[in-house]
Design an enzyme around this catalytic site. Structure first.
Site, PDB file in Angstrom:
ATOM      1  N   ARG A  91    -105.069 -40.233 -10.084  1.00 34.23           N
ATOM      2  CA  ARG A  91    -104.599 -41.451 -10.731  1.00 34.23           C
ATOM      3  C   ARG A  91    -105.094 -42.690 -10.002  1.00 34.23           C
ATOM      4  O   ARG A  91    -105.360 -43.725 -10.609  1.00 34.23           O
ATOM      5  CB  ARG A  91    -103.066 -41.437 -10.799  1.00 34.23           C
ATOM      6  CG  ARG A  91    -102.519 -40.362 -11.740  1.00 34.23           C
ATOM      7  CD  ARG A  91    -100.995 -40.362 -11.754  1.00 34.23           C
ATOM      8  NE  ARG A  91    -100.470 -39.369 -12.691  1.00 34.23           N
ATOM      9  CZ  ARG A  91    -100.202 -38.119 -12.362  1.00 34.23           C
ATOM     10  NH1 ARG A  91    -100.428 -37.699 -11.137  1.00 34.23           N
ATOM     11  NH2 ARG A  91     -99.717 -37.279 -13.255  1.00 34.23           N
TER      12      ARG A  91
ATOM     13  N   ASP B 199     -92.322 -36.564 -14.227  1.00 31.18           N
ATOM     14  CA  ASP B 199     -92.413 -35.560 -13.160  1.00 31.18           C
ATOM     15  C   ASP B 199     -91.063 -34.878 -12.955  1.00 31.18           C
ATOM     16  O   ASP B 199     -90.990 -33.663 -12.727  1.00 31.18           O
ATOM     17  CB  ASP B 199     -92.845 -36.214 -11.843  1.00 31.18           C
ATOM     18  CG  ASP B 199     -94.107 -37.033 -11.983  1.00 31.18           C
ATOM     19  OD1 ASP B 199     -95.176 -36.545 -11.615  1.00 31.18           O
ATOM     20  OD2 ASP B 199     -93.998 -38.168 -12.480  1.00 31.18           O
TER      21      ASP B 199
ATOM     22  N   ARG C  43     -90.503 -32.393 -15.627  1.00 26.95           N
ATOM     23  CA  ARG C  43     -91.287 -31.188 -15.323  1.00 26.95           C
ATOM     24  C   ARG C  43     -90.600 -30.376 -14.228  1.00 26.95           C
ATOM     25  O   ARG C  43     -90.572 -29.134 -14.272  1.00 26.95           O
ATOM     26  CB  ARG C  43     -92.694 -31.589 -14.869  1.00 26.95           C
ATOM     27  CG  ARG C  43     -93.581 -32.152 -15.970  1.00 26.95           C
ATOM     28  CD  ARG C  43     -94.815 -32.816 -15.388  1.00 26.95           C
ATOM     29  NE  ARG C  43     -95.759 -33.215 -16.430  1.00 26.95           N
ATOM     30  CZ  ARG C  43     -96.681 -34.156 -16.271  1.00 26.95           C
ATOM     31  NH1 ARG C  43     -96.784 -34.804 -15.114  1.00 26.95           N
ATOM     32  NH2 ARG C  43     -97.503 -34.454 -17.256  1.00 26.95           N
TER      33      ARG C  43
ATOM     34  N   HIS D 166     -95.929 -41.608  -8.687  1.00 29.38           N
ATOM     35  CA  HIS D 166     -96.230 -40.722  -9.814  1.00 29.38           C
ATOM     36  C   HIS D 166     -97.664 -40.258  -9.587  1.00 29.38           C
ATOM     37  O   HIS D 166     -98.618 -40.827 -10.097  1.00 29.38           O
ATOM     38  CB  HIS D 166     -96.120 -41.477 -11.132  1.00 29.38           C
ATOM     39  CG  HIS D 166     -96.616 -40.702 -12.328  1.00 29.38           C
ATOM     40  ND1 HIS D 166     -96.124 -39.469 -12.675  1.00 29.38           N
ATOM     41  CD2 HIS D 166     -97.570 -40.997 -13.239  1.00 29.38           C
ATOM     42  CE1 HIS D 166     -96.741 -39.033 -13.757  1.00 29.38           C
ATOM     43  NE2 HIS D 166     -97.640 -39.938 -14.118  1.00 29.38           N
TER      44      HIS D 166
END
Length: 319
Positions: free
Chosen positions: A89, A150, A153, A177
């Site tokens: 990212r 997240d 998840r 993140h």
């Protein structure tokens, strides 16, 4: 006639269009302006969703432009370059930095008030902090979706392993993140029972499994990108959940990316911590007593993001 809540979604890519569709399925009466440099794509998405209006709650969706930000209650930013397979990212940052400076500039120029800005684009922590600095809005009104996805998840993978409904778990991913995210195992619980205590009595769980699940959460997006090119369903649901908390003044606790002003000794960057979300955006930031190891990892995560942010600002000549 009941006044609809006005939301502008900036970016009509897969995340933006899916977020718009997800919002249309909510129980709120919404007016949604979908804004994209490709006006034809935005118009196509809006028309496609509205063709199903007979099956949806009362919402109006159309292709808009930055003037629609003027009276928006909430602005969701999903615009940005798509993350490539194997790309972190942080590597997205240079490609998205200039775009965001333009987007925030347009929002500030057109807004007659201070809407709540929710940043979804990656790297979300740095772009959320950039948006906070450029807009001049208070930090409770400018924040990122952060580790909400997240954490979802995380709950899903834990629940799958111990055969418990994910909604029954209290579990958070904090920090970035991204690659330096922190799984807060010390505060993971089931019905008030500490997770490690539950596992002693009900499940086969060990350090190897703990590390395996944390790694799977961290690498989840990369795996989905490898399989289908991008992620968009779950992040769209995450964005909708934040909107629901604001419009319903739920004061629910969600891990979102907010500019810190000394919490845990961290300032000068946005990272995710559990926060109370209500009608004013961020109503409160919870400072939970995590383990020493988790706090150390949280600081390391923040420092890595700050380093990347300042390097980019220096390269760009400052804000």
């Amino acid at each position: 006639m009941i006044k609809k809540t006005k939301i502008s979604v900036i970016g009509a890519g897969m995340v933006g269009s899916t977020t718009t569709f997800s919002l249309a399925l909510s129980n709120f009466s919404l007016e949604i302006a979908l804004i994209d440099i490709d006006e034809k794509k935005a118009m196509g998405d809006a028309i496609d969703i509205m063709h199903g209006s007979a099956f949806l709650p009362s919402s109006e969706i159309y292709a808009g432009n930055y003037t629609d930000c003027r009276d928006s209650d909430i602005i969701i930013i999903t615009a940005g370059a798509k993350q490539k397979h194997g790309e972190s990212r942080i590597n997205l940052l240079k490609r998205n930095y200039g775009m965001f400076k333009q987007i925030i500039g347009e929002i500030v120029k057109n807004c007659t008030h201070q809407p709540t800005i929710i940043v979804v684009s990656n790297p979300v922590d740095i772009l959320a902090y950039l948006s906070y600095e450029l807009s001049g809005f208070p930090r409770n009104k400018v924040f990122g979706s952060g580790t909400l996805l997240d954490s979802s998840r995380f709950k899903y993978l834990i629940g799958k392993h111990i055969n418990i409904e994910p909604k029954s778990l209290h579990a958070y991913i904090i920090g970035e993140h991204g690659d330096s995210e922190v799984a807060a195992w010390s505060k993971t619980s089931i019905a008030g029972m500490r997770f490690d205590e539950y596992c002693k009595k009900h499940a086969d769980f060990n350090e190897e499994m703990i590390e395996k699940i944390a790694n799977e959460v961290r690498d989840a997006a990369y795996k989905v990108i490898e399989m289908k090119g991008s992620t968009y369903y779950a992040i769209a649901l995450s964005a909708r959940r934040i909107v629901e908390c604001i419009l319903g003044d739920e004061r629910a606790i969600l891990p979102v990316s907010v500019a810190l002003e000394g919490e845990y000794g961290i300032r000068g960057i946005a990272i995710s911590l559990p926060a109370v979300i209500g009608k004013n955006g961020i109503e409160d930031i919870l400072q939970i007593e995590y383990s020493e190891n988790e706090i150390a990892k949280l600081h390391k995560s923040a420092e890595g993001l700050k380093k990347s942010y300042h390097e980019l600002k220096n390269t760009d000549g400052g804000l």
